[in-house]
Design a protein around this motif. Structure first.
Motif, mmCIF file in Angstrom:
data_model
loop_
_atom_site.group_PDB
_atom_site.id
_atom_site.type_symbol
_atom_site.label_atom_id
_atom_site.label_comp_id
_atom_site.label_asym_id
_atom_site.label_seq_id
_atom_site.Cartn_x
_atom_site.Cartn_y
_atom_site.Cartn_z
ATOM 1 N N ILE A 140 -7.390 1.304 -17.526
ATOM 2 C CA ILE A 140 -6.697 2.588 -17.651
ATOM 3 C C ILE A 140 -5.201 2.377 -17.890
ATOM 4 C CG2 ILE A 140 -8.356 4.025 -16.400
ATOM 5 C CD1 ILE A 140 -6.686 3.666 -13.903
ATOM 6 N N VAL A 186 -3.748 11.157 -7.632
ATOM 7 C CA VAL A 186 -4.665 10.694 -8.676
ATOM 8 C C VAL A 186 -3.881 10.172 -9.875
ATOM 9 C CG1 VAL A 186 -6.378 11.478 -10.344
ATOM 10 C CG2 VAL A 186 -6.585 12.145 -7.964
ATOM 11 N N PHE A 230 -7.658 -5.951 -4.768
ATOM 12 C CA PHE A 230 -7.747 -6.204 -3.331
ATOM 13 C C PHE A 230 -8.024 -7.670 -3.024
ATOM 14 C CE2 PHE A 230 -8.506 -1.777 -4.000
ATOM 15 C CZ PHE A 230 -7.811 -1.179 -2.974
ATOM 16 N N MET A 249 -4.512 -1.297 -8.353
ATOM 17 C CA MET A 249 -4.483 -2.220 -7.211
ATOM 18 C C MET A 249 -5.680 -3.171 -7.238
ATOM 19 S SD MET A 249 -3.794 -1.257 -3.284
ATOM 20 C CE MET A 249 -3.323 -2.524 -2.130
ATOM 21 N N ARG A 283 0.813 -1.221 0.000
ATOM 22 C CA ARG A 283 0.000 0.000 0.000
ATOM 23 C C ARG A 283 0.847 1.271 0.000
ATOM 24 N NH1 ARG A 283 -5.494 -0.992 1.904
ATOM 25 N NH2 ARG A 283 -5.495 1.080 2.787
ATOM 26 N N ARG A 292 -2.094 6.878 -8.887
ATOM 27 C CA ARG A 292 -2.937 5.670 -8.849
ATOM 28 C C ARG A 292 -3.446 5.292 -10.232
ATOM 29 N NH1 ARG A 292 -5.853 7.755 -3.543
ATOM 30 N NH2 ARG A 292 -4.159 7.355 -2.079
ATOM 31 N N GLU A 293 -3.370 6.253 -11.153
ATOM 32 C CA GLU A 293 -3.683 5.925 -12.541
ATOM 33 C C GLU A 293 -2.578 5.029 -13.095
ATOM 34 O OE1 GLU A 293 -4.284 9.517 -14.731
ATOM 35 O OE2 GLU A 293 -4.509 8.438 -16.623
ATOM 36 N N ASN A 350 1.247 2.757 -3.839
ATOM 37 C CA ASN A 350 0.341 3.708 -4.505
ATOM 38 C C ASN A 350 -0.304 4.645 -3.481
ATOM 39 O OD1 ASN A 350 -1.486 1.984 -3.342
ATOM 40 N ND2 ASN A 350 -2.801 1.812 -5.129
ATOM 41 N N MET A 397 -1.892 4.147 -0.779
ATOM 42 C CA MET A 397 -3.206 3.853 -0.222
ATOM 43 C C MET A 397 -3.196 4.000 1.291
ATOM 44 S SD MET A 397 -5.589 3.398 -2.357
ATOM 45 C CE MET A 397 -6.951 2.430 -1.713
ATOM 46 N N GLY A 425 -13.133 3.983 -14.812
ATOM 47 C CA GLY A 425 -11.764 4.504 -14.829
ATOM 48 C C GLY A 425 -11.480 5.375 -16.041
ATOM 49 N N ASN A 454 -14.033 -6.419 -5.072
ATOM 50 C CA ASN A 454 -14.892 -5.304 -4.686
ATOM 51 C C ASN A 454 -15.417 -4.534 -5.906
ATOM 52 O OD1 ASN A 454 -12.420 -4.316 -5.375
ATOM 53 N ND2 ASN A 454 -12.189 -2.962 -3.642
ATOM 54 N N PRO A 455 -16.219 -5.214 -6.740
ATOM 55 C CA PRO A 455 -16.793 -4.479 -7.868
ATOM 56 C C PRO A 455 -17.751 -3.414 -7.358
ATOM 57 C CG PRO A 455 -17.838 -6.627 -7.652
ATOM 58 C CD PRO A 455 -16.726 -6.591 -6.663
ATOM 59 N N ARG A 509 -11.158 -3.991 -14.633
ATOM 60 C CA ARG A 509 -11.380 -2.590 -14.284
ATOM 61 C C ARG A 509 -10.036 -1.870 -14.123
ATOM 62 N NH1 ARG A 509 -14.545 -1.953 -8.847
ATOM 63 N NH2 ARG A 509 -12.540 -2.520 -7.961
ATOM 64 N N THR A 510 -9.093 -2.564 -13.475
ATOM 65 C CA THR A 510 -7.796 -1.948 -13.233
ATOM 66 C C THR A 510 -7.017 -1.745 -14.531
ATOM 67 O OG1 THR A 510 -7.746 -2.939 -11.050
ATOM 68 C CG2 THR A 510 -5.649 -2.193 -11.943
#
Lengths: 219, 251
Positions: free
Chosen positions: B164, B80, B90, B88, B47, B83-84, B50, B52, B107, B94-95, B160-161
Motif C-alpha cells: 500500500i 486508518v 512486527f 509496521m 508504536r 496506518r496506511e 502509528n 498502535m 491491503g 505474522n502472515p 504486505r506492508t
C-alpha cells in the motif's frame, strides 16, 4: 419433523445472536464492571436448569405474546434461549484463542476495527464457534423438560407442514411412550430412541465435516 | 528534511510511566535505528508513531507526534489513513492464515487501491519483487503464507506492508526470530527500501544498527539518552551511558 423444526428455529435464532454477542463482548466492549457483570450472568445462565427456560417460554411466549401452543416455533425459541449461553461461551473462547498478532497485523495494515474483526478474527474463530454450536444444539435436541411445559406433549399424529403447526418432538415422545404400560410401547420407545440417536450422530458428523473443511482452509 | 517530529512524548501504562519526555526528529529516506536494553521503551516509542498503542486499553500517550507536519495524536485523526501511511513490521512474522496472494492483496483491497484484477496482480508481483521474495514463491502464490520459512514469512510481511506504499515503515526487531542468512537478506532489503520509504527500526543487535542505519537513537529506562548519526553514536558518543552500552559494559 417437530424436532427438526425446533432445532432449525433454535439454530437460526441462537447462532447469529450468540456470535454477535460474543464478538461484541470480546472485541469491542470496554472491560469494566458492567461487562464483568454480563459475563457472570452468561455463565450463570448456562447452568440454569432447562425447566426454568420452559417456564419462561410458557410465561412469556405463550401467555404474553400469545403464540400458538405446542408448536416447534415456540419450542425452538425456548431452546434457543437455553443454548444461547453455551454458544456465547464457546464463541468467546475461540475468539480469545485467535493470536493477537493477527489482529495487530490487520490493524497495522490500516484495517479498521470492524474490518479486522470481520475479515480475520471471526473467520478464524468460526470452527471453534461451530463446535460450540453443535454441543448446544445436541443438548437442545435431547431436551424434554422445557418442551413439556410449553405444551409439546400432546400426541400429534400429523406431520407439521410449517413451524407454526402443532407437533410432537422426539424426546417428549419418548417420555410419554415410556410411561405407557401397554404392550408394544417398549418397541415404539426403542424405535424412537434410535431415531433420536441417529439424528444426533448425523448432526455431529455433519458438523465435524464442516469443521474439518474450515480448519483446512484457515491453517 | 524531517519526516517525523516527536515533542515531549510521555507514555504511561496504567500508573507506570514508560517513556519520559521524548524529543526526536526523524529524517526522510533514512534508516533510523533505536537501540537500548530490553524494556527501555524503544518499541513503545515505535508504536506511538502509528498509534498502535491505542489497542492497549491502559496505555496513555501524551505529547505531539508530527508526521509531515501533521499532529497524529489529535482526537479526530483518522488512524486508518495514518496506518496506511505508516506501516509496521512486527517482531514475529505474522502472515494472515491465507494464501500468499491474499496476504498481499488484502491491503490494496481494503484501501481500494487496485481497480481491476490485473492491476492487483501487478501490485502483488511488484510488492513481492521489492521484498526479494518473488523468485522463491512465484510458482506457489496461491498456497498458504504460513507454509513459508520464518525468513520468507517476514519478507512476506514486508511485501504486505509495502503493497500500500506507506511513506514510513516501522520495524520492531524484524530479525530477532530469524537466522543469520535470513537476517542478512532482510538487512539488504532495508537498504533497498530506504529509497522510497523512511524506515525506523528497533533492534537489539548493535552490529545490526551499525550496518543498516544512518541515524541512531539510544534509549535507556524510558529516556532518549542520545540521538545522532550512527557514525557519531558508535564512534564518538557524547554521553557516558551511550559509551558504556555500545562498548558492552552494560545491557
Amino acid at each position: 419433523m417437530g424436532s427438526l423444526f425446533s432445532i432449525l428455529v433454535c439454530l437460526s435464532i441462537a447462532f447469529p445472536v450468540a456470535l454477535l454477542a460474543a464478538v461484541y463482548l470480546e472485541e469491542f466492549a470496554p472491560k469494566n464492571r458492567f461487562t464483568d457483570f454480563i459475563e457472570v450472568n452468561i455463565n450463570n445462565l448456562a447452568a440454569v436448569p432447562s425447566i426454568v427456560f420452559g417456564l419462561l417460554g410458557l410465561g412469556v411466549l405463550l401467555a404474553v405474546f400469545g403464540l400458538p401452543r405446542s408448536t416447534p416455533l415456540v419450542g425452538g425459541i425456548t431452546l434457543s434461549l437455553m443454548t444461547l449461553p453455551t454458544i456465547i461461551i464457546a464463541a468467546r473462547a475461540s475468539l480469545k484463542a485467535v493470536p493477537p498478532s493477527i489482529r495487530e497485523a490487520a490493524l497495522a495494515m490500516g484495517a479498521s476495527r470492524m474490518q479486522t474483526t470481520m475479515h480475520h478474527t471471526v473467520p478464524l474463530a468460526l470452527p471453534g464457534t461451530l463446535s460450540g454450536t453443535i454441543i448446544g444444539l445436541a443438548q437442545a435436541l435431547g431436551e424434554t423438560a422445557p418442551l413439556i411445559l410449553i405444551g409439546m406433549v400432546a400426541f400429534v399424529n400429523t406431520i407439521p407442514g410449517t413451524p407454526m403447526d402443532p407437533a410432537a418432538s422426539l424426546p417428549v415422545q419418548i417420555y410419554i411412550w415410556a410411561e405407557s404400560a401397554e404392550r408394544g410401547f417398549v418397541e415404539k420407545v426403542s424405535a424412537c430412541i434410535m431415531v433420536l440417536l441417529f439424528f444426533l450422530i448425523f448432526m455431529n458428523l455433519g458438523a465435524q465435516l464442516i469443521r474439518h473443511k474450515f480448519e483446512k482452509k484457515w491453517n | 528534511m524531517n519526516k517525523i517530529e516527536a515533542k515531549n512524548v510521555d507514555v504511561y501504562y496504567g500508573a507506570k510511566q514508560a517513556l519520559f519526555d521524548i524529543n526526536m526528529d526523524i529524517e526522510a529516506n533514512k534508516v533510523t535505528a533505536l537501540i537500548g536494553p530490553s524494556g527501555c521503551g524503544k518499541s513503545t516509542f515505535l508504536r506511538c508513531l502509528n498509534r498502535m498503542n491505542d489497542v492497549i486499553d491502559i496505555c496513555k500517550v501524551s505529547g505531539v507526534v508530527k508526521i509531515n507536519d501533521y499532529d497524529i495524536n489529535q482526537k479526530d485523526t483518522d488512524v486508518v489513513r495514518l496506518r496506511e501511511k505508516v506501516g509496521m513490521i512486527f517482531q514475529k512474522p505474522n502472515p494472515f492464515p491465507k494464501t500468499i496472494y491474499e496476504n498481499i492483496s488484502y491491503g490494496p483491497e481494503i484501501h481500494g487501491i487496485a481497480q481491476s484484477k490485473s492491476e492487483m496482480d501487478n501490485i502483488v508481483e511488484e510488492s513481492l519483487r521489492k521484498a526479494a521474495l518473488w523468485e522463491e514463491v512465484k510458482d506457489r502464490i496461491h498456497e498458504p503464507g504460513t507454509g513459508l520459512s520464518g525468513g520468507q514469512q517476514q519478507r512476506l510481511c514486508i511485501a504486505r506492508t509495502i503493497s500500500i506504499k506507506p511513506e514510513v515503515i516501522l520495524m520492531d526487531e524484524p530479525c530477532s526470530a530469524l537466522d543469520p542468512i535470513a537476517t542478512a537478506q532482510i538487512e539488504e532489503l532495508i537498504d533497498e527500501l530506504r529509497k522510497e520509504h523512511t524506515i525506523i527500526i528497533v533492534t537489539h543487535s548493535m552490529s545490526q544498527a551499525a550496518r543498516v542505519s544512518q541515524n541512531t537513537g539510544f534509549f535507556h529506562l524510558g529516556k532518549l539518552i542520545e540521538v545522532g548519526s550512527t557514525d557519531k553514536i558508535f564512534k564518538n558518543p557524547t554521553q557516558q551511558q551511550t559509551q558504556d552500552y555500545i562498548t558492552g559494559r552494560f545491557g
